[in-house]
Design an enzyme around this catalytic site. Sequence first.
Site, PDB file in Angstrom:
ATOM      1  NE  ARG A 174      -3.706  -2.417   0.600  1.00 22.27           N
ATOM      2  CZ  ARG A 174      -3.150  -3.597  -0.702  1.00 22.27           C
ATOM      3  NH1 ARG A 174      -2.764  -3.575  -0.765  1.00 22.27           N
ATOM      4  NH2 ARG A 174      -4.090  -4.471  -0.703  1.00 22.27           N
ATOM      5  CB  SER A 220      -8.372  -2.131   4.820  1.00 23.07           C
ATOM      6  OG  SER A 220      -8.914  -3.455   3.929  1.00 23.07           O
ATOM      7  CD  GLU A 291      -5.346   0.597   2.510  1.00 25.61           C
ATOM      8  OE1 GLU A 291      -5.291  -0.590   2.826  1.00 25.61           O
ATOM      9  OE2 GLU A 291      -6.178   0.556   1.453  1.00 25.61           O
TER      10      GLU A 291
HETATM   11  C1  LIG Z   1     -15.739  -0.396  -1.556  1.00 23.37           C
HETATM   12  C2  LIG Z   1     -14.255  -0.338  -1.263  1.00 23.37           C
HETATM   13  C3  LIG Z   1     -13.155  -1.059  -1.440  1.00 23.37           C
HETATM   14  C4  LIG Z   1     -12.161  -0.580  -1.734  1.00 23.37           C
HETATM   15  N1  LIG Z   1     -10.624  -2.277  -1.108  1.00 23.37           N
HETATM   16  C5  LIG Z   1      -9.974  -1.561  -1.954  1.00 23.37           C
HETATM   17  C6  LIG Z   1      -8.732  -3.320  -1.584  1.00 23.37           C
HETATM   18  O1  LIG Z   1      -9.335  -4.594  -1.879  1.00 23.37           O
HETATM   19  N2  LIG Z   1      -7.562  -3.294  -1.548  1.00 23.37           N
HETATM   20  C7  LIG Z   1      -6.706  -1.278  -1.696  1.00 23.37           C
HETATM   21  O2  LIG Z   1      -5.745  -1.574  -1.976  1.00 23.37           O
HETATM   22  N3  LIG Z   1      -8.221  -0.771  -2.059  1.00 23.37           N
HETATM   23  C8  LIG Z   1      -9.293  -1.219  -1.605  1.00 23.37           C
HETATM   24  N4  LIG Z   1      -9.692   0.502  -1.634  1.00 23.37           N
HETATM   25  C9  LIG Z   1      -9.642   1.426  -1.548  1.00 23.37           C
HETATM   26  C10 LIG Z   1      -9.049   2.275  -2.693  1.00 23.37           C
HETATM   27  O3  LIG Z   1      -9.866   1.784  -3.668  1.00 23.37           O
HETATM   28  C11 LIG Z   1      -7.721   2.453  -3.451  1.00 23.37           C
HETATM   29  O4  LIG Z   1      -7.121   3.038  -2.720  1.00 23.37           O
HETATM   30  C12 LIG Z   1      -7.931   3.097  -4.660  1.00 23.37           C
HETATM   31  O5  LIG Z   1      -6.623   2.851  -5.543  1.00 23.37           O
HETATM   32  C13 LIG Z   1      -8.003   4.740  -4.516  1.00 23.37           C
HETATM   33  O6  LIG Z   1      -8.051   5.854  -6.217  1.00 23.37           O
HETATM   34  P1  LIG Z   1      -8.945   7.092  -6.289  1.00 23.37           P
HETATM   35  O7  LIG Z   1      -8.813   7.251  -7.307  1.00 23.37           O
HETATM   36  O8  LIG Z   1     -10.443   6.393  -5.161  1.00 23.37           O
HETATM   37  O9  LIG Z   1      -7.901   7.589  -5.036  1.00 23.37           O
HETATM   38  P2  LIG Z   1      -7.864   9.057  -4.478  1.00 23.37           P
HETATM   39  O10 LIG Z   1      -9.254   8.944  -2.839  1.00 23.37           O
HETATM   40  O11 LIG Z   1      -9.015  10.386  -4.995  1.00 23.37           O
HETATM   41  O12 LIG Z   1      -6.885   9.546  -3.943  1.00 23.37           O
HETATM   42  C14 LIG Z   1      -5.932   8.630  -3.039  1.00 23.37           C
HETATM   43  C15 LIG Z   1      -4.656   9.459  -2.804  1.00 23.37           C
HETATM   44  O13 LIG Z   1      -4.360   9.076  -3.808  1.00 23.37           O
HETATM   45  C16 LIG Z   1      -3.775  10.538  -4.406  1.00 23.37           C
HETATM   46  N5  LIG Z   1      -3.739  10.513  -6.162  1.00 23.37           N
HETATM   47  C17 LIG Z   1      -4.614  10.517  -7.091  1.00 23.37           C
HETATM   48  N6  LIG Z   1      -4.435  10.579  -8.321  1.00 23.37           N
HETATM   49  C18 LIG Z   1      -2.994  10.475  -8.457  1.00 23.37           C
HETATM   50  C19 LIG Z   1      -2.169  10.889  -9.541  1.00 23.37           C
HETATM   51  N7  LIG Z   1      -3.162  10.703 -10.942  1.00 23.37           N
HETATM   52  N8  LIG Z   1      -1.319  11.260  -9.453  1.00 23.37           N
HETATM   53  C20 LIG Z   1      -1.096  11.579  -7.679  1.00 23.37           C
HETATM   54  N9  LIG Z   1      -1.613  10.949  -6.694  1.00 23.37           N
HETATM   55  C21 LIG Z   1      -2.680  10.897  -6.790  1.00 23.37           C
HETATM   56  C22 LIG Z   1      -4.706  11.436  -4.291  1.00 23.37           C
HETATM   57  O14 LIG Z   1      -4.475  12.753  -4.255  1.00 23.37           O
HETATM   58  C23 LIG Z   1      -4.674  10.728  -3.040  1.00 23.37           C
HETATM   59  O15 LIG Z   1      -3.787  11.857  -1.806  1.00 23.37           O
HETATM   60  C24 LIG Z   1     -11.256   0.086  -1.497  1.00 23.37           C
HETATM   61  C25 LIG Z   1     -12.296   1.413  -1.529  1.00 23.37           C
HETATM   62  C26 LIG Z   1     -13.632   0.947  -1.973  1.00 23.37           C
HETATM   63  C27 LIG Z   1     -14.185   2.514  -2.086  1.00 23.37           C
END
Ligand SMILES: Cc1cc2nc3c(=O)[nH]c(=O)nc-3n(C[C@H](O)[C@H](O)[C@H](O)COP(=O)(O)OP(=O)(O)OC[C@H]3O[C@@H](n4cnc5c(N)ncnc54)[C@H](O)[C@@H]3O)c2cc1C
Length: 304
Positions: A174, A220, A291
Amino acid sequence: MSDIVGIYNKIKKIFPNVQQNVPIAPFTAYKIGGNADLYYEVKNIDEIPKLIQFAESNYLSYFLLGGGCNTIFSDKGFRGLLIHNKADKIIVEGDRVTADSGAMLGLVIAEAKKNNLGGIIKLVALPGTIGGAVYGNAGAQGVEIGDFVEKVKLFDNKKGVIEEDNAYFQFSYRTSILKQNAQIVLRVTLKLPPLDPRNATAEVLQFRAQKQPKGKVAGSFFKNPSKDKAAGYLIDKAGLKGTSVGDMEVSQLHGNWLINKGNGTQEDLVKLARKLKEEVKKQFDTELNPENILIDEYGNRIDI
Ligand SMILES: Cc1cc2nc3c(=O)[nH]c(=O)nc-3n(C[C@H](O)[C@H](O)[C@H](O)COP(=O)(O)OP(=O)(O)OC[C@H]3O[C@@H](n4cnc5c(N)ncnc54)[C@H](O)[C@@H]3O)c2cc1C
């Protein structure tokens, strides 16, 4: 940034679609967060460097948001420019898939699958963008996005647009180097193995649907403290399932998932998370670290 009206008038001349005072909650999984002073929805990836350069030269805070699936904003909102990444072009060439960082990971996987490419099927249930996934090395069931990243086009404030390959990112559980150096992922190239017909998307989705709580959730909350110690297991053993603060509650189905039962706030969530951390430390002498990412009104990280 005090003169937000002046800044708005200035940025509007360059980015006419910029908006003022936009609610952040609808863009996030927990549906938490006040208003962003300024908001811009990016459709073309080349706009991101220009927006950041504008913000930097005008002493304006900025935050790049992907799918909002891992981020919790302040109840007071964000005093700066919220850059919402919706640039989502995906190109498949041979065994490589290149996607703009605002492309939803699920759509990248679907596109790969259409072209008989696999490897990342187990990540199909992960919401959010591929940029967010690379930032936090998202993973599930033993597969992590970092395993398949070949190269990434990044925006670096000092160096401009650069390209780095897999080793640069120091992917581990992560995390990636991006958590330390504020570089922005513009475009990601994955190198994928042929699709294994045994890895059916439907099975992965069914498996997740059975195991994961529904509603306003964001996966998580804490990282697992070690491979053999799951945060959810410790929270459960500490008797904390169902614990709540305001409308934020620990899921009965999974101890490491928090649910916004209605009008949960960041303040409730922080209090609840600190309670869980404290109790697990007391009972098992184990430190839990989040996380999910908590952001204050000025874009700074909130420690739990
Ligand atoms: C129902 C559910 C289930 C999930 N299950 C999992 C799982 O099994 N495993 C897991 O790892 N995660 C899981 N997650 C968490 C989530 O899906 C991941 O962390 C996902 O990768 C976040 O992506 P996002 O675009 O929504 O990030 P955001 O929440 O929009 O951003 C997260 C961080 O990343 C940074 N960021 C976003 N885009 C960029 C970019 N282009 N360049 C640099 N930094 C950037 C943002 O500034 C922020 O700091 C889950 C979430 C939900 C809602």
